[in-house]
Design a protein around this motif. Structure first.
Motif, PDB file in Angstrom:
ATOM      1  N   SER A 186      78.718  65.005  45.420  1.00 52.50           N
ATOM      2  CA  SER A 186      77.572  64.134  45.622  1.00 52.50           C
ATOM      3  C   SER A 186      76.285  64.938  45.518  1.00 52.50           C
ATOM      4  CB  SER A 186      77.641  63.469  46.996  1.00 52.50           C
ATOM      5  OG  SER A 186      78.773  62.637  47.096  1.00 52.50           O
ATOM      6  N   VAL A 187      75.266  64.361  44.918  1.00 53.89           N
ATOM      7  CA  VAL A 187      73.978  65.050  44.851  1.00 53.89           C
ATOM      8  C   VAL A 187      73.459  65.237  46.277  1.00 53.89           C
ATOM      9  CG1 VAL A 187      73.460  64.165  42.555  1.00 53.89           C
ATOM     10  CG2 VAL A 187      72.711  62.868  44.537  1.00 53.89           C
ATOM     11  N   GLY A 188      72.929  66.405  46.540  1.00 55.18           N
ATOM     12  CA  GLY A 188      72.453  66.687  47.887  1.00 55.18           C
ATOM     13  C   GLY A 188      73.496  67.295  48.790  1.00 55.18           C
ATOM     14  N   ALA A 189      74.694  67.591  48.260  1.00 50.70           N
ATOM     15  CA  ALA A 189      75.745  68.188  49.082  1.00 50.70           C
ATOM     16  C   ALA A 189      75.429  69.644  49.436  1.00 50.70           C
ATOM     17  CB  ALA A 189      77.094  68.111  48.358  1.00 50.70           C
ATOM     18  N   PHE A 190      74.568  70.272  48.651  1.00 54.05           N
ATOM     19  CA  PHE A 190      74.166  71.656  48.897  1.00 54.05           C
ATOM     20  C   PHE A 190      72.662  71.697  49.125  1.00 54.05           C
ATOM     21  CE2 PHE A 190      78.122  71.775  46.635  1.00 54.05           C
ATOM     22  CZ  PHE A 190      78.817  72.830  47.216  1.00 54.05           C
ATOM     23  N   ALA A 191      72.206  72.745  49.761  1.00 51.55           N
ATOM     24  CA  ALA A 191      70.789  72.860  50.122  1.00 51.55           C
ATOM     25  C   ALA A 191      69.911  72.889  48.870  1.00 51.55           C
ATOM     26  CB  ALA A 191      70.559  74.119  50.952  1.00 51.55           C
ATOM     27  N   PRO A 192      68.702  72.349  48.957  1.00 49.54           N
ATOM     28  CA  PRO A 192      67.792  72.358  47.806  1.00 49.54           C
ATOM     29  C   PRO A 192      67.160  73.722  47.600  1.00 49.54           C
ATOM     30  CG  PRO A 192      66.677  71.424  49.703  1.00 49.54           C
ATOM     31  CD  PRO A 192      68.103  71.669  50.130  1.00 49.54           C
ATOM     32  N   ASN A 193      66.525  73.895  46.450  1.00 49.51           N
ATOM     33  CA  ASN A 193      65.787  75.140  46.195  1.00 49.51           C
ATOM     34  C   ASN A 193      64.398  75.046  46.825  1.00 49.51           C
ATOM     35  OD1 ASN A 193      64.194  73.609  44.443  1.00 49.51           O
ATOM     36  ND2 ASN A 193      64.745  74.752  42.606  1.00 49.51           N
ATOM     37  N   GLY A 194      63.549  76.000  46.515  1.00 49.76           N
ATOM     38  CA  GLY A 194      62.236  76.060  47.134  1.00 49.76           C
ATOM     39  C   GLY A 194      61.316  74.917  46.790  1.00 49.76           C
ATOM     40  N   TYR A 195      61.618  74.173  45.728  1.00 54.93           N
ATOM     41  CA  TYR A 195      60.820  73.003  45.364  1.00 54.93           C
ATOM     42  C   TYR A 195      61.456  71.703  45.863  1.00 54.93           C
ATOM     43  CZ  TYR A 195      58.171  76.038  42.182  1.00 54.93           C
ATOM     44  OH  TYR A 195      57.381  77.020  41.640  1.00 54.93           O
TER      45      TYR A 195
END
Length: 274
Positions: A186-195
């Protein structure tokens, strides 16, 4: 842009400029693509009849609508032959990602896959957006970390844990699932980058609008080799099939060329607004 550390097609490191733009915070999902198809009655490339003239060397029995599906090997195989893990499956398309009898039900938040370049381009236009250039995509993927190997920094693991949906183990037969996923996530399953952007590394490769110029990589990673009779576009980001023993391309600088007619179970896209 680029890297001198890894693969020849990423070289040289160079300076590029982009104008301001907005970018989707995650790849286009199966649910979003379903809304688009319901609104437009669009038929994807994988659902259309094939012209035998475009594929003169193909098995006539395979000249039917379908798409490329990953098949996990039972043991070590020759990594020089992608047929050891890719199969053209009649009836596979975005709504039947594994072929007839499979479904996207319950996977609304997963990236849509089995979309060829045209399928992504038409969706983007319908949404009032565009596909990103390679420079836009890579700038966004870096999240402000200029020159870092990954979208989160230089170390692949954080406290021993994967930061993206990739392949852990010996590709294409041993997936240790240290990230918790065998296929897409699922999208969002991992932490986002700096943006604040999700899945810029791993999960699915993503189309860009830029032509891929030059020779294909000697070892074309988990991506099927492109058909030379079709235009190639740059894809970025790597996927859940990228593994260190075969392909370390889940990095912002990594790039490959893919034929515009090709759809697979590990290529998706996101859009930009300029």
């Amino acid at each position: 842009m680029g890297s001198d550390e890894f693969y020849p097609e990423e070289r040289p490191v160079r300076t590029c400029g982009v104008d301001g733009f907005f970018i989707d915070e995650h790849p286009v999902t199966a649910a979003a693509y379903r809304r688009f198809v319901r609104a437009t009655s669009y038929v994807t490339v994988a659902e259309r009849e094939l012209d035998p003239a475009d594929y003169p060397d193909a098995d006539p029995e395979l000249l039917v609508p379908g798409s490329l599906v990953f098949r996990k090997a039972c043991g070590p195989v020759d990594l020089r032959d992608v047929r050891n893990w890719w199969a053209y499956v009649p009836g596979a398309f975005w709504k039947r990602p594994g072929g007839p009898g499979t479904t996207i039900n319950g996977r609304d938040r997963h990236p849509v896959v089995h979309v060829a370049y045209e399928d992504a381009q038409v969706y983007a236009a319908w949404a009032g957006k565009s596909l990103p250039t390679e420079a836009e995509w890579e700038y966004a993927a870096r999240g402000g970390l200029d020159g870092a190997r990954f979208a989160w920094g230089d170390e692949e693991l954080l406290d021993g844990r994967p930061r993206a949906n990739t392949w852990q183990g010996e590709f294409p037969w041993q997936n240790l699932n240290l990230d918790g996923y065998e296929g897409t996530s699922s999208v969002g399953a991992f932490a986002p980058n700096g943006y604040g952007l999700f899945d810029m590394c791993g999960n699915v490769w993503e189309w860009t609008r830029d032509p891929f110029v030059g020779a294909s990589p000697v070892r074309p990673c988990c991506v099927p080799p492109p058909a030379e009779r079709f235009e190639r576009k740059v894809i970025k980001g790597g996927s859940h099939l990228c593994a260190p023993n075969y392909c370390l391309r889940y990095r912002p600088a990594a790039r490959q060329g893919e034929s515009v007619d090709t759809s697979t179970g590990h290529i998706g896209f996101r859009c930009v607004l300029r």
